[in-house]
Design an enzyme around this catalytic site. Structure first.
Site, PDB file in Angstrom:
ATOM      1  CD  GLN A 100     -14.406   4.666   2.920  1.00 35.89           C
ATOM      2  OE1 GLN A 100     -15.392   5.321   3.187  1.00 35.89           O
ATOM      3  NE2 GLN A 100     -13.552   5.029   1.988  1.00 35.89           N
ATOM      4  CB  SER A 101     -13.471   6.752  10.197  1.00 37.60           C
ATOM      5  OG  SER A 101     -14.086   7.481  11.221  1.00 37.60           O
TER       6      SER A 101
END
Ligand SMILES: Cc1ncc(COP(=O)(O)O)c(C=O)c1O
Length: 354
Positions: A80-81
């Site tokens: 989930q960068s």
């Protein structure tokens, strides 16, 4: 050109990706609840690529990518960068191909919604890597995987820019901490807004993840010679580790602007008491802080960075860390797409409150 003149010049010449300044607003209800004057800088409202501090950093990084003639960018991060999402949406605007390596981490959500969904909309090429037995992948292994991917892209004839996480530590193809320069610029923007509002902030409080938001803000405060102190709430590393990282980035910024800011150790202020069970791990306190801000201000925080920074801010206020009458600016650095990928974990604690 150097120092203030250089920064002024950079600010004029940068690639403008969104409307400046981002709003600075008083948190009316949180201020009366806590008895401390709190303002919020809405970096989450940056109207491009779903906003956040990573998009601001791209205003500078994209120039470097274009100047080096790259047709491809390779970067990496967690599933989930926010960094990878920002990179893919901005690269696309300039016709550059984003290649992302997303590393799965044990105990963190691995659904392919949130930021991954947005990256797919932007047409990023994504490879997802998981450690053996879902173990955390070690830093050395990450570098090995990134280098392999870089070699493959180059064999395919792609002129590839290797972009380090968060445009923070100068490595890969990036020699200057453009993330730091972007937040030095942001500090100027913020001071112009404070002038208009007639306030002199005592503190800026924000989440520290890869270090350049903090380093840039510190450099800004020193270069402008104002009293504002910068407090980074760590979401991952120890205070000692982050002091080292932020100092390293600050050295790079000072070299670039050719000014010795004479930054003392005590001016790099990091608190590491709010990491909880680790990076990205949700807790009851985190859910409470997101809920309070949602209910009192109608503003949503994210579960990995700004929510944890708010846990820290509220707790430090309770403990009397800030002096009476001090004015605080909380940086909302974005990260909202991840909120939805954390649904299950967040719901567990939200249910307790119904
Ligand atoms: C939403 C959000 N806020 C804050 C941070 C921390 O900023 P920095 O990486 O510059 O320390 C990050 C990334 O690490 C982020 O994605």
């Amino acid at each position: 050109m150097k120092g203030l003149d250089l920064v002024e010049d950079l600010r004029k010449r940068k690639e403008t990706l969104f409307t400046h300044p981002t709003p600075l607003e008083r948190m009316k209800n949180i201020s009366s609840l806590t008895g401390v004057e709190i303002f919020i800088k809405r970096e989450d409202l940056i109207g491009c690529g779903f906003g956040g501090n990573k998009i601001r950093k791209m205003e500078y990084l994209i120039e470097d990518i274009k100047n080096k003639g790259a047709d491809t960018v390779l970067t990496w991060g967690g599933i989930q960068s926010n960094w990878c999402r920002a990179m893919s949406s901005i690269c696309r605007i300039f016709g550059i191909e984003p290649y992302l390596i997303l590393f799965k981490r044990k105990n963190l959500p691995d659904d392919l919604g949130g930021n991954v969904l947005l990256e797919n909309f932007s047409g990023a090429k994504i490879s997802i890597v998981e450690g053996e037995g879902k173990k955390l992948i070690k830093l050395d292994d990450i570098w090995e995987i990134v280098s392999e991917n870089l070699q493959n892209l180059e064999k395919m004839g792609r002129k590839t820019y290797l972009a380090p996480i968060g445009a923070s530590i100068p490595e890969g193809s990036m020699e200057v901490s453009w993330g730091g320069i972007a937040y030095l610029d942001c500090f100027y923007e913020l001071m112009e807004q404070c002038d208009t509002l007639g306030i002199e902030p005592d503190w800026i409080v924000h989440a520290t993840g890869s270090g350049s938001t903090q380093a840039g803000l510190i450099a800004g405060s020193k270069l402008m010679g104002v009293k504002t102190k910068i407090l980074g709430i760590s979401v991952s590393e120890t205070k000692v580790k982050f002091e080292e990282i932020v100092r390293f980035i600050l050295e790079n910024i000072q070299n670039y602007i050719q000014v010795n800011l004479e930054i003392k150790d005590e001016e790099i202020k990091i608190v590491d008491d709010y990491i909880g069970d680790g990076y990205g791990i949700v807790s009851r306190e985190l859910v409470n802080s997101i809920k309070i801000v949602a209910e009192k201000e109608g503003i949503f925080l994210d579960p990995v960075y700004t929510g944890k920074a708010m846990v820290g801010l509220l707790d430090l206020i309770n403990k009397g860390f800030f002096k009476k009458n001090e004015k605080i600016i909380f940086m909302h650095t974005g990260g909202l797409p991840a909120l939805f990928s954390y649904k299950e974990k967040l719901e567990e604690f939200l249910k307790e409150q119904r």
